[in-house]
Write a protein that holds these residues in place. Structure first.
Motif, PDB file in Angstrom:
ATOM      1  N   ILE A  49       0.965  -1.046  -0.269  1.00  0.00           N
ATOM      2  CA  ILE A  49      -0.030   0.099   0.173  1.00  0.00           C
ATOM      3  C   ILE A  49       0.917   1.063  -0.079  1.00  0.00           C
ATOM      4  O   ILE A  49       1.663   1.475   0.870  1.00  0.00           O
ATOM      5  N   VAL A  50       0.669   2.109  -1.028  1.00  0.00           N
ATOM      6  CA  VAL A  50       1.572   3.476  -1.001  1.00  0.00           C
ATOM      7  C   VAL A  50       0.264   4.524  -0.494  1.00  0.00           C
ATOM      8  O   VAL A  50      -0.463   4.888  -1.135  1.00  0.00           O
ATOM      9  N   SER A  51       0.894   4.898   0.343  1.00  0.00           N
ATOM     10  CA  SER A  51       0.063   6.121   1.342  1.00  0.00           C
ATOM     11  C   SER A  51       0.063   7.219   0.537  1.00  0.00           C
ATOM     12  O   SER A  51       1.148   7.754   0.237  1.00  0.00           O
ATOM     13  N   GLY A  52      -1.147   7.770   0.392  1.00  0.00           N
ATOM     14  CA  GLY A  52      -1.114   9.276  -0.437  1.00  0.00           C
ATOM     15  C   GLY A  52      -0.848   9.388  -1.754  1.00  0.00           C
ATOM     16  O   GLY A  52      -0.667  10.195  -2.413  1.00  0.00           O
ATOM     17  N   HIS A  53      -0.817   7.965  -2.304  1.00  0.00           N
ATOM     18  CA  HIS A  53      -0.676   8.148  -4.039  1.00  0.00           C
ATOM     19  C   HIS A  53      -1.657   7.200  -4.417  1.00  0.00           C
ATOM     20  O   HIS A  53      -2.013   6.150  -3.654  1.00  0.00           O
ATOM     21  N   HIS A  54      -1.868   7.272  -5.844  1.00  0.00           N
ATOM     22  CA  HIS A  54      -2.803   6.248  -6.499  1.00  0.00           C
ATOM     23  C   HIS A  54      -1.954   4.815  -6.682  1.00  0.00           C
ATOM     24  O   HIS A  54      -0.842   5.150  -7.368  1.00  0.00           O
ATOM     25  N   ASN A  55      -2.148   3.911  -6.260  1.00  0.00           N
ATOM     26  CA  ASN A  55      -1.678   2.617  -6.506  1.00  0.00           C
ATOM     27  C   ASN A  55      -2.267   2.273  -7.884  1.00  0.00           C
ATOM     28  O   ASN A  55      -3.550   2.279  -8.017  1.00  0.00           O
ATOM     29  N   VAL A  56      -1.420   1.805  -8.854  1.00  0.00           N
ATOM     30  CA  VAL A  56      -1.664   1.405 -10.117  1.00  0.00           C
ATOM     31  C   VAL A  56      -3.077   0.145  -9.996  1.00  0.00           C
ATOM     32  O   VAL A  56      -3.875   0.454 -10.773  1.00  0.00           O
ATOM     33  N   GLN A  57      -2.686  -0.519  -9.092  1.00  0.00           N
ATOM     34  CA  GLN A  57      -3.647  -1.971  -9.136  1.00  0.00           C
ATOM     35  C   GLN A  57      -4.936  -1.124  -8.532  1.00  0.00           C
ATOM     36  O   GLN A  57      -6.192  -1.566  -8.973  1.00  0.00           O
ATOM     37  N   ASN A  58      -5.149  -0.161  -7.702  1.00  0.00           N
ATOM     38  CA  ASN A  58      -6.067   0.251  -7.081  1.00  0.00           C
ATOM     39  C   ASN A  58      -6.803   1.272  -7.985  1.00  0.00           C
ATOM     40  O   ASN A  58      -8.043   1.126  -8.252  1.00  0.00           O
ATOM     41  N   LEU A  59      -6.095   1.775  -8.946  1.00  0.00           N
ATOM     42  CA  LEU A  59      -6.531   2.690  -9.854  1.00  0.00           C
ATOM     43  C   LEU A  59      -7.475   1.665 -10.939  1.00  0.00           C
ATOM     44  O   LEU A  59      -8.503   1.989 -11.634  1.00  0.00           O
ATOM     45  N   GLN A  60      -6.824   0.692 -11.385  1.00  0.00           N
ATOM     46  CA  GLN A  60      -7.675  -0.435 -12.165  1.00  0.00           C
ATOM     47  C   GLN A  60      -8.715  -1.048 -11.609  1.00  0.00           C
ATOM     48  O   GLN A  60      -9.879  -1.206 -12.376  1.00  0.00           O
ATOM     49  N   MET A  61      -8.877  -1.211 -10.332  1.00  0.00           N
ATOM     50  CA  MET A  61     -10.001  -1.589  -9.786  1.00  0.00           C
ATOM     51  C   MET A  61     -11.108  -0.358  -9.776  1.00  0.00           C
ATOM     52  O   MET A  61     -12.136  -0.811  -9.843  1.00  0.00           O
ATOM     53  N   GLU A  62     -10.520   0.769  -9.611  1.00  0.00           N
ATOM     54  CA  GLU A  62     -11.477   1.774  -9.637  1.00  0.00           C
ATOM     55  C   GLU A  62     -12.152   1.978 -10.949  1.00  0.00           C
ATOM     56  O   GLU A  62     -13.456   2.241 -11.113  1.00  0.00           O
ATOM     57  N   ALA A  63     -11.296   1.704 -11.851  1.00  0.00           N
ATOM     58  CA  ALA A  63     -11.828   1.918 -13.436  1.00  0.00           C
ATOM     59  C   ALA A  63     -12.833   0.988 -13.683  1.00  0.00           C
ATOM     60  O   ALA A  63     -13.825   1.114 -14.376  1.00  0.00           O
ATOM     61  N   ASP A  64     -12.462  -0.374 -13.083  1.00  0.00           N
ATOM     62  CA  ASP A  64     -13.420  -1.626 -13.353  1.00  0.00           C
ATOM     63  C   ASP A  64     -14.794  -1.355 -12.452  1.00  0.00           C
ATOM     64  O   ASP A  64     -15.931  -1.547 -12.976  1.00  0.00           O
ATOM     65  N   ASN A  65     -14.528  -0.469 -11.408  1.00  0.00           N
ATOM     66  CA  ASN A  65     -15.883  -0.235 -10.511  1.00  0.00           C
ATOM     67  C   ASN A  65     -16.724   0.844 -11.497  1.00  0.00           C
ATOM     68  O   ASN A  65     -18.080   0.524 -11.439  1.00  0.00           O
ATOM     69  N   LEU A  66     -16.094   1.665 -12.192  1.00  0.00           N
ATOM     70  CA  LEU A  66     -16.723   2.763 -13.082  1.00  0.00           C
ATOM     71  C   LEU A  66     -17.385   1.892 -14.169  1.00  0.00           C
ATOM     72  O   LEU A  66     -18.453   2.302 -14.520  1.00  0.00           O
ATOM     73  N   ALA A  67     -16.809   1.043 -14.739  1.00  0.00           N
ATOM     74  CA  ALA A  67     -17.438   0.290 -15.866  1.00  0.00           C
ATOM     75  C   ALA A  67     -18.499  -0.392 -15.390  1.00  0.00           C
ATOM     76  O   ALA A  67     -19.743  -0.574 -16.197  1.00  0.00           O
ATOM     77  N   ASN A  68     -18.562  -0.910 -14.171  1.00  0.00           N
ATOM     78  CA  ASN A  68     -19.630  -1.775 -13.694  1.00  0.00           C
ATOM     79  C   ASN A  68     -20.916  -0.776 -13.475  1.00  0.00           C
ATOM     80  O   ASN A  68     -22.006  -1.233 -13.517  1.00  0.00           O
TER      81      ASN A  68
END
Length: 168
Positions: A49-68
């Motif tokens: 976990i990278v505090s205070g930064h967007h983690n690439v993996q988390n960003l992809q999960m967020e993109a998937d959530n937006l697609a859903n």
């Protein structure tokens, strides 16, 4: 004053194991041997976990959530999303029930509103153009496989030109 090799090994192992077993917020532990006391700071941190930064993996999960979220809008059959900075690029395909340009425009706007309402920190741009959908999907697949977003800079710039933000 020397430490026997077996005690030195045990002490070293203890120093390695204790930080992994600690509880968050725990006070420093003391380990006592016959000859001295050693303080060990116990931390519970996850290096993934990278505090205070967007983690690439988390960003992809967020993109998937937006697609859903986008797919749940009536008359949307598929959706794909790429996030770059503060912009979420959403590509959609509509169902066979959508025929007119006005219906397509209404579906795009509904997708934009739903996605924006669920995660308002992004400026949401939506397109139903099959070529743009494919480009967003290709970029997303590349990002998931580890390609840096900067490798797609030309494509992102093209998406900005083809998918302008809402003008107020």
């Amino acid at each position: 004053m020397s430490i026997k090799p077996s005690r030195a090994i045990m002490l070293s192992l203890l120093l390695l194991i204790l930080p992994a077993c600690g509880k968050q917020g725990a006070a420093p532990n003391e380990m006592k041997s016959d000859h001295h006391t050693t303080r060990v700071q116990v931390r519970d941190t996850n290096p993934a976990i990278v505090s205070g930064h967007h983690n690439v993996q988390n960003l992809q999960m967020e993109a998937d959530n937006l697609a859903n979220i986008a797919v749940k809008v009536p008359n949307v059959s598929r959706a794909t999303v790429v996030i770059n900075g503060a912009i979420a690029y959403v590509g959609i395909t509509t169902t066979d029930r959508v025929h007119s340009k006005k219906q397509v425009a209404n579906v795009r706007e509904e997708v934009r509103k739903h996605v924006q309402a669920k995660i308002p920190r992004y400026q949401v741009r939506v397109s139903n153009d099959p070529r743009i959908f494919k480009r967003i999907q290709d970029i997303g697949d590349g990002l998931r496989s580890g390609t840096p977003i900067n490798n797609y800079r030309i494509h992102i710039n093209d998406l900005n030109d083809r998918m302008p933000g809402i003008r107020k």
